[in-house]
Design a protein around this motif. Structure first.
Motif, PDB file in Angstrom:
ATOM      1  N   GLU A  82       0.834  -1.187   0.000  1.00 60.45           N
ATOM      2  CA  GLU A  82       0.000   0.000   0.000  1.00 60.45           C
ATOM      3  C   GLU A  82       0.874   1.244   0.000  1.00 60.45           C
ATOM      4  OE1 GLU A  82      -4.133   0.728   1.963  1.00 60.45           O
ATOM      5  OE2 GLU A  82      -2.622   0.938   3.527  1.00 60.45           O
ATOM      6  N   ASN A  89       0.949   4.810   1.295  1.00 60.90           N
ATOM      7  CA  ASN A  89       0.279   5.625   2.313  1.00 60.90           C
ATOM      8  C   ASN A  89       0.584   7.095   2.051  1.00 60.90           C
ATOM      9  OD1 ASN A  89       1.312   2.915   4.063  1.00 60.90           O
ATOM     10  ND2 ASN A  89      -0.853   3.428   4.055  1.00 60.90           N
ATOM     11  N   LYS A 104      -5.740  12.024   4.066  1.00 63.70           N
ATOM     12  CA  LYS A 104      -4.798  10.948   4.390  1.00 63.70           C
ATOM     13  C   LYS A 104      -5.454   9.641   3.986  1.00 63.70           C
ATOM     14  CE  LYS A 104      -3.241  13.278   8.618  1.00 63.70           C
ATOM     15  NZ  LYS A 104      -2.161  14.117   8.116  1.00 63.70           N
ATOM     16  N   ARG A 151     -10.888   2.786  12.609  1.00 67.54           N
ATOM     17  CA  ARG A 151     -12.291   2.342  12.658  1.00 67.54           C
ATOM     18  C   ARG A 151     -13.062   2.818  11.438  1.00 67.54           C
ATOM     19  NH1 ARG A 151     -11.585   5.510  16.728  1.00 67.54           N
ATOM     20  NH2 ARG A 151     -13.624   6.464  16.694  1.00 67.54           N
ATOM     21  N   THR A 152     -12.847   4.085  11.079  1.00 65.98           N
ATOM     22  CA  THR A 152     -13.595   4.628   9.947  1.00 65.98           C
ATOM     23  C   THR A 152     -13.088   4.047   8.629  1.00 65.98           C
ATOM     24  OG1 THR A 152     -14.017   6.611  11.233  1.00 65.98           O
ATOM     25  CG2 THR A 152     -14.331   6.780   8.847  1.00 65.98           C
ATOM     26  N   ALA A 153     -11.770   3.855   8.552  1.00 67.21           N
ATOM     27  CA  ALA A 153     -11.202   3.220   7.357  1.00 67.21           C
ATOM     28  C   ALA A 153     -11.787   1.819   7.184  1.00 67.21           C
ATOM     29  CB  ALA A 153      -9.679   3.157   7.482  1.00 67.21           C
ATOM     30  N   LYS A 165      -7.874  17.366  11.753  1.00 69.04           N
ATOM     31  CA  LYS A 165      -9.287  17.043  11.989  1.00 69.04           C
ATOM     32  C   LYS A 165     -10.167  18.278  11.780  1.00 69.04           C
ATOM     33  CE  LYS A 165      -9.504  12.986  14.932  1.00 69.04           C
ATOM     34  NZ  LYS A 165     -10.175  12.392  16.080  1.00 69.04           N
TER      35      LYS A 165
HETATM   36  N1  LIG Z   1      -4.215   3.023   4.700  1.00 70.81           N
HETATM   37  C1  LIG Z   1      -4.069   4.291   5.090  1.00 70.81           C
HETATM   38  N2  LIG Z   1      -3.083   5.066   4.599  1.00 70.81           N
HETATM   39  C2  LIG Z   1      -2.924   6.335   5.007  1.00 70.81           C
HETATM   40  N3  LIG Z   1      -3.710   6.936   5.925  1.00 70.81           N
HETATM   41  C3  LIG Z   1      -4.710   6.200   6.436  1.00 70.81           C
HETATM   42  C4  LIG Z   1      -4.952   4.853   6.046  1.00 70.81           C
HETATM   43  N4  LIG Z   1      -6.004   4.398   6.749  1.00 70.81           N
HETATM   44  C5  LIG Z   1      -6.424   5.405   7.526  1.00 70.81           C
HETATM   45  N5  LIG Z   1      -5.658   6.506   7.342  1.00 70.81           N
HETATM   46  C6  LIG Z   1      -5.781   7.788   8.021  1.00 70.81           C
HETATM   47  O1  LIG Z   1      -5.457   7.587   9.386  1.00 70.81           O
HETATM   48  C7  LIG Z   1      -6.277   8.376  10.224  1.00 70.81           C
HETATM   49  C8  LIG Z   1      -6.988   7.477  11.223  1.00 70.81           C
HETATM   50  O2  LIG Z   1      -7.807   6.551  10.505  1.00 70.81           O
HETATM   51  P1  LIG Z   1      -9.367   6.471  10.777  1.00 70.81           P
HETATM   52  O3  LIG Z   1      -9.987   7.806  10.687  1.00 70.81           O
HETATM   53  O4  LIG Z   1      -9.905   5.409   9.920  1.00 70.81           O
HETATM   54  O5  LIG Z   1      -9.315   5.983  12.276  1.00 70.81           O
HETATM   55  P2  LIG Z   1     -10.432   6.152  13.392  1.00 70.81           P
HETATM   56  O6  LIG Z   1     -10.188   5.077  14.368  1.00 70.81           O
HETATM   57  O7  LIG Z   1     -11.769   6.208  12.744  1.00 70.81           O
HETATM   58  O8  LIG Z   1     -10.032   7.575  13.985  1.00 70.81           O
HETATM   59  P3  LIG Z   1     -10.906   8.565  14.886  1.00 70.81           P
HETATM   60  O9  LIG Z   1     -10.644   8.149  16.304  1.00 70.81           O
HETATM   61  O10 LIG Z   1     -10.346   9.905  14.579  1.00 70.81           O
HETATM   62  O11 LIG Z   1     -12.346   8.408  14.464  1.00 70.81           O
HETATM   63  C9  LIG Z   1      -7.227   9.134   9.293  1.00 70.81           C
HETATM   64  O12 LIG Z   1      -6.706  10.419   9.061  1.00 70.81           O
HETATM   65  C10 LIG Z   1      -7.209   8.296   8.026  1.00 70.81           C
HETATM   66  O13 LIG Z   1      -7.534   9.073   6.902  1.00 70.81           O
END
Ligand SMILES: Nc1ncnc2c1ncn2[C@@H]1O[C@H](COP(=O)(O)OP(=O)(O)OP(=O)(O)O)[C@@H](O)[C@H]1O
Ligand SMILES: [Mg+2]
Lengths: 448, 44
Positions: free
Chosen positions: A33, A35, A72, A136-138, A320
């Motif tokens: 991947e 990133n 990101k 989590r959101t990813a 954010k």
């Molecule tokens: N594969 C990836 N490559 C690069 N950045 C990533 C990747 N997956 C997730 N991110 C980024 O990492 C950060 C955290 O991911 P994500 O938002 O999915 O986590 P989360 O647990 O939902 O966070 P939060 O607690 O803020 O809700 C985000 O800015 C997201 O865009």
């Protein structure tokens, strides 16, 4: 000439060098991947030449140019990928490409959900539980994308985290059936419905306004809004057999923002009849056991424990905030692909009725009233300048109790408050007069 | 098509819709969202 490490590379034609605004080639090996972090000041363009590349589970079309700003994300190679990229702020030497360590687990989880979909009219209702920035959101996004990729399901994405803006401005809880491909270019996942044509299918969310920034500012109100959302979600599931079979993907706030006894988790589980729990990045086995104990009688053994999602990073608060600002801008003005025209109206102070939710840290004196009770807001610059307001379906004469339970029409942005002339300017998403409805002040401000 | 070309006179002026009421949303069918492949600045 001696071949010193690095020297020869410099002599090569500038493949992958970057730092300019030219297209560069990049290959990503299957299972790896790229990133990426794109700042707000620049733009990254990506065009896949060959192979299967995914962003959060959504496949990129070959030969199409995708543009990214302030974002990101990762480009994951399902098969070996050849692509071209262009970005003045990135240089080829500093690109971060590494194997994705969780893609396989995510895939397996998807197939387990698919099995549930094919064996019952009531599909999986998955709650994603994890620490902050654990991905989590990813993961939610990837599960939704996979859910529509292989079969014509329509999983519903439920966002219970008001700090993230998905298909809505920030401060909201939303539920959105994912009936078509998501927009890989958008941190908001894509467009909510517009009055006209959009390049990709718009999505039709149901949107509830919380309006405060942190759950702790009014937890009782938050839980009430969750219940309002759940009522609508459950109503939709009764009515829509495809969504019911496809199930829910529920993205909840970080576990550190919830109560320590996991009563909130139990509450979400009951409200949405959760039947699968996915833990993300919770390495403390005592925590895992405590959650399993709390939810076991509700979800049984359907609990999966995943590591942090590969590639997820801890973003700065500033990032954010910039995503929240971007989502407000996008609500009114759209994106480069879908340009929207908002509509500014001028009204008198006497033409608006504004309430606000209580903030338990500031409204300490009237604690005897219900926490969900809305308070009237005086119309003046210090309260309303640059404020994002939710516009209720309840009319201006309605009681605060009715307004608090009413659906919302949408949002307005108060761009100007003139207390010499007693006039306001409000930006509306939809052309026409200001609806004769109550408004609810949010904590979000946006300076154009 | 380079995405960010905003023509001086866009003939499709569009804006966000108001959200549906919950009761409308509950009975909304996503199939009603019509395919919207209209020509922005793409060929055709
Ligand atoms: N594969 C990836 N490559 C690069 N950045 C990533 C990747 N997956 C997730 N991110 C980024 O990492 C950060 C955290 O991911 P994500 O938002 O999915 O986590 P989360 O647990 O939902 O966070 P939060 O607690 O803020 O809700 C985000 O800015 C997201 O865009
Ligand atoms: Mg999140």
């Amino acid at each position: 000439m001696e071949s010193l490490p690095g020297i020869n590379d410099l002599n090569q034609p500038s493949a992958g060098a970057g730092g300019d605004d030219e297209f560069h080639r990049l290959s990503i090996k299957q299972g790896s991947e790229w990133n990426i972090e794109v700042s707000p000041e620049t733009k990254l363009t990506i065009k896949v030449i060959s192979g299967i590349a995914e962003i959060f589970g959504t496949e990129l079309a070959i030969g199409k140019e995708y543009n990214f700003r302030n974002y990101k994300f990762g480009v994951y190679a399902v098969e070996d990928v050849e692509l071209e990229w262009r970005c003045p702020e990135l240089t080829g030497e500093t690109l971060s490409i590494s194997p994705n360590s969780t893609a396989k687990s995510v895939y397996n989880l998807h197939f387990a959900l698919e099995k549930m979909r094919s064996s019952s009219f009531d599909g999986p209702r998955v709650m994603i539980v994890g620490e902050t920035s654990s991905g989590r959101t990813a993961l939610s996004r990837t599960l939704c994308s996979y859910g529509i990729k292989f079969k014509s399901y329509q999983p519903m994405y439920v966002n219970l985290d008001p700090q993230q803006a998905i298909f809505s401005p920030p401060g909201c809880l939303t539920a959105t059936p994912i009936s078509d491909i998501l927009d890989v270019q958008c941190s908001t996942w894509g467009q909510s419905m517009t009055s006209g044509a959009t390049p990709l299918h718009s999505k039709q969310p149901v949107v509830k306004n919380f309006g405060l920034e942190r759950l702790s500012e009014n937890k009782r109100l938050y839980l009430d809004v969750v219940e309002q959302l759940a009522t609508s979600v459950n109503g939709r599931l009764m009515n829509d057999s495809l969504v019911r079979r496809s199930g829910l993907v529920i993205d909840i706030p970080a576990i550190s923002d919830l109560d320590e006894d996991y009563n909130d988790l139990e509450y979400f589980t009951k409200q949405f009849k959760v039947n699968v729990v996915v833990l993300v990045g919770i390495s403390d086995s005592q925590k895992v056991d405590a959650i399993a104990k709390k939810l076991g009688s509700l979800v049984g053994s359907r609990m999966v424990n995943l590591p942090r999602i590969s590639g997820s990073v801890k973003p700065e608060d500033a990032f954010k905030r910039s995503l929240q600002r971007g989502a407000i801008r996008e609500y009114f003005y759209g994106t480069p692909d879908t340009v929207l025209s908002p509509y500014a109206v001028g009204v008198g102070f006497e033409d608006v009725t504004v309430y606000r939710p209580k903030n338990v840290f500031e409204d300490t004196q009237d604690a005897q009233e219900a926490a969900t009770h809305l308070l009237p807001v005086a119309v003046n610059p210090s309260n309303l300048q640059h404020a994002l307001v939710a516009i209720s379906y309840a009319d201006r004469k309605a009681t605060p109790e009715v307004i608090q339970k009413a659906p919302i029409l949408g949002f307005g942005l108060i761009t100007e408050v003139n207390d010499k002339r007693n006039k306001l300017r409000i930006l509306l998403p939809v052309p026409g007069a200001l609806p004769n409805k109550s408004m609810i002040l949010t904590s979000y401000r946006y300076l154009e | 098509a380079s995405g960010s070309v905003t023509g001086p006179t866009q003939k499709n002026i569009q804006s966000r819709n108001w959200y549906l009421q919950d009761s409308q949303w509950i009975s909304f069918k996503d199939e009603e969202i019509v395919s919207t492949t209209f020509s922005l600045s793409t060929d055709g």
